[in-house]
Design an enzyme around this catalytic site. Structure first.
Site, PDB file in Angstrom:
ATOM      1  N   SER A   1       2.731  78.520  75.328  1.00  0.00           N
ATOM      2  CA  SER A   1       3.727  79.115  75.359  1.00  0.00           C
ATOM      3  C   SER A   1       4.484  78.919  74.459  1.00  0.00           C
ATOM      4  CB  SER A   1       3.641  78.753  77.036  1.00  0.00           C
ATOM      5  OG  SER A   1       4.078  77.256  76.968  1.00  0.00           O
TER       6      SER A   1
ATOM      7  N   SER B   1      -0.939  74.985  74.889  1.00  0.00           N
ATOM      8  CA  SER B   1       0.198  75.522  74.186  1.00  0.00           C
ATOM      9  C   SER B   1       0.650  74.918  73.186  1.00  0.00           C
ATOM     10  CB  SER B   1       1.735  76.056  75.610  1.00  0.00           C
ATOM     11  OG  SER B   1       1.303  76.594  76.673  1.00  0.00           O
TER      12      SER B   1
ATOM     13  N   LYS C   1      11.411  73.010  71.617  1.00  0.00           N
ATOM     14  CA  LYS C   1      10.396  74.455  72.738  1.00  0.00           C
ATOM     15  C   LYS C   1      12.078  74.632  74.062  1.00  0.00           C
ATOM     16  CE  LYS C   1       6.811  76.208  75.464  1.00  0.00           C
ATOM     17  NZ  LYS C   1       5.162  75.466  75.828  1.00  0.00           N
TER      18      LYS C   1
END
Length: 605
Positions: A152, A176, A76
């Site tokens: 997210s 997330s 990420k």
């Protein structure tokens, strides 16, 4: 790439059989990436030249020596990879780190190959996956284009589900690492806070942030966690915990367990997700679980504190320079959410902390009565249009069962459990106290073996997993036969250390029971006698490993702890007598004929 089984187990088998090399796999993955062209799930892909150092290191390595040998993964883009820009989903914020995040470096050293950095809700603020700037675009849900990918950690979930990588790193502050897993038929580990170092992670709420893991299977998730979980002395938020020392292992779920479930009126799930919850409950019951319905009001109230309380100020602090000097670079919704963090006063933060402490006290009481908790991972799977119409309200709705986890210091695991009537993935979350991560994974593995769902969004069948020894949960099974029995004089010594009674049973027919001289209280001695023994009534208690030392220190001579055989042939720790015990303070009385301590007590009243 759907033709390749990207699980760690499958790849490592092929590597070790010399049926595949990392270079061959990466070549196929790069060809697939070129065919995908501009994929908004990625912000940065590593080129062939950038991947060469990782491959070169593996050329002379033995696949048996590295637990993640040649395993491709994604990161990420709020987590650092040396020499590659970190953007946190904001082009203006980008910087290029010289060193990788602590967790990323550990994975690389274990043989894993980073393929690039994935898209996210900007600054990891959001559960929808729709808050990426136009520069990067929004990742497409791997199952339905009209549905949100979840955030997210949107990009990390998408590329794992599609089989572009074997696993991916996300982050999880409010859910997330779990909501996108639910939307993509993946396992999503939300580790205990501090178990994974947050060094090299762009903070959202530093006190609540953790790296999360997306994987196609429970075994894969465990293998990655086993490498990533290590104490980092240079990270202020890192916590020491050694699962082996704590007596915790990954393996088969227990044959009997109690699982807590929120009252149905508290689920707040839509029709599809309510049906999914009922099915998940039935599956756990089929695995030997006993359902216990609990009023989870304290957990839901704690969840509301995350965005309705002063913790938004921590998000404000993380991007304070940008929101105060260049607010135009933030996504409009992200900016709107974070700007509210500039308003709470210090006194509000203390008031919220006091309220949270009360919620945690109440919530911990709930969890103490069960072995594990079950909840919906989220309550619905919205369309992109629904999120566009109400971006903040829908986001809050998705966090109903995720927002409280880090506030209350719980570990959690999102587990895929099926599909809705419309063909969308559904999953539940197993959660428990801090450092119960392996117990959750073990139960998640049992569900995986039972359900046999396809791998992510690849359509590939899940290969049956082998049987494993029963997992250990960090407690010691302790056999007691006398004053420590439930309700008797010394039982408080077990209960005050958190021990729980799990069975009333008998020893094997190879013991004699004596009442020792002295007291009060009267104390027994169980002595092994293979020739003239009998079965003695006993209880089995589970005592936390951390409390065994203090318990043992309080046992007076001539008694101690050793191994006791039960009637089913298993051996467990229990009270034994030292040599000469039967004459320690005078002659002991043989009370074997009463069948157990309670029988003797009843006869002498």
């Amino acid at each position: 790439m759907s033709a390749i089984d990207m699980t760690l187990t499958a790849l490592l088998v092929r590597y070790r059989a010399h049926a595949l090399t990392p270079r061959e796999l990466i070549a196929e993955l790069l060809a697939d990436a070129e065919a995908r062209a501009a994929d908004p799930a990625w912000i940065t892909r590593l080129s062939r030249e950038q991947l060469e150092p990782y491959l070169l290191r593996l050329d002379d390595a033995d696949p048996a020596d590295l637990p993640l040998y040649g395993i491709p993964f994604a990161i990420k883009d709020n987590i650092d990879l040396a020499g590659v820009p970190t953007t946190a989903g904001c082009p203006a914020y980008a910087y290029t780190p010289e060193a990788s995040a602590f967790v990323v470096q550990r994975l690389i050293e274990a043989g894993a190959i980073p393929l690039g950095k994935t898209n996210l809700d900007q600054f990891a603020t959001g559960l929808v996956g729709e808050r990426a700037p136009d520069d990067y675009g929004v990742p497409a849900n791997a199952f339905a284009a009209e549905r949100i990918p979840g955030g997210s950690s949107s990009g990390s979930a998408v590329v794992t589900a599609q089989g572009q990588v074997s696993f991916a790193l996300g982050t999880d502050t409010a859910g997330s690492g779990r909501v996108p897993a639910c939307f993509h038929n993946l396992f999503g580990i939300k580790p205990t806070l501090g178990l994974l170092s947050s060094a090299g992670v762009v903070p959202a709420c530093a006190t609540l942030d953790t790296i999360s893991l997306f994987a196609l299977s429970a075994d894969d998730a465990h293998a990655v966690l086993n490498v990533a979980a290590a104490y980092d002395p240079d990270c202020a938020w890192s916590r020491r915990h050694d699962f082996a020392v704590a007596g915790q292992t990954y393996g088969a779920a227990p044959a009997r367990f109690r699982f807590g479930v929120p009252l149905a009126s508290q689920w707040h799930t839509d029709a599809d997700y309510s049906a999914g919850m009922r099915q998940a409950i039935a599956e756990l019951e089929s695995l030997g679980g006993e359902k216990v319905e609990l009023d989870c009001a304290p957990l839901l109230a704690a969840a509301r504190l995350l965005y309705e309380g002063p913790w938004v100020a921590e998000r404000y602090q993380a991007v304070r320079e940008w929101i105060e000097t260049r607010p135009e670079v933030l996504h409009p919704v992200t900016r709107r959410v974070i700007e509210g963090g500039g308003e709470p006063r210090a006194v509000d933060a203390f008031a919220a902390r006091y309220q949270l402490a009360e919620y945690k006290r109440q919530a911990d009481v709930l969890l103490a009565g069960v072995d594990v908790m079950l909840a919906p991972t989220t309550v619905t799977h919205p369309t992109k249009a629904e999120v566009a119409a109400a971006p903040i309200a829908v986001n809050s709705q998705l966090g109903t069962w995720t927002n409280f986890m880090n506030l209350l210091d719980y570990s959690a695991l999102a587990v895929p459990t099926g599909f809705t009537e419309s063909g969308l993935p559904f999953g539940v979350t197993l959660f428990g106290p801090a450092f119960s991560d392996l117990s959750l994974l073990s139960l998640g593995r049992a569900l995986e073996r039972r359900l046999e769902l396809p791998l992510g969004a690849t359509g590939l069948a899940r290969v049956p997993t082998p049987a494993l020894p029963e997992a250990r949960d960090g407690s010691l099974a302790l056999v007691v036969c006398g004053a420590h029995l439930d309700g008797l004089a010394l039982n408080h010594q077990l209960r005050q250390r958190g021990a729980v009674k799990v069975a009333t049973t008998r020893s094997s027919p190879r013991y004699r029971l004596y009442a020792l001289a002295g007291g009060p209280p009267a104390r027994p001695a169980m002595v092994r006698d293979d020739v003239d023994g009998a079965a003695i009534e006993v209880e089995v208690w589970r005592l936390p490993i951390a409390s065994v030392g203090s318990f043992l220190a309080g046992i007076p001579a001539p008694l101690g702890l050793g191994k006791v055989e039960l009637e089913d042939g298993t051996w467990h720790c229990g009270f034994i007598a030292a040599a000469g015990a039967l004459e320690h303070d005078g002659p002991a009385e043989d009370v074997t004929r009463f069948g157990g301590w309670r029988g003797w007590l009843a006869a002498t009243d």
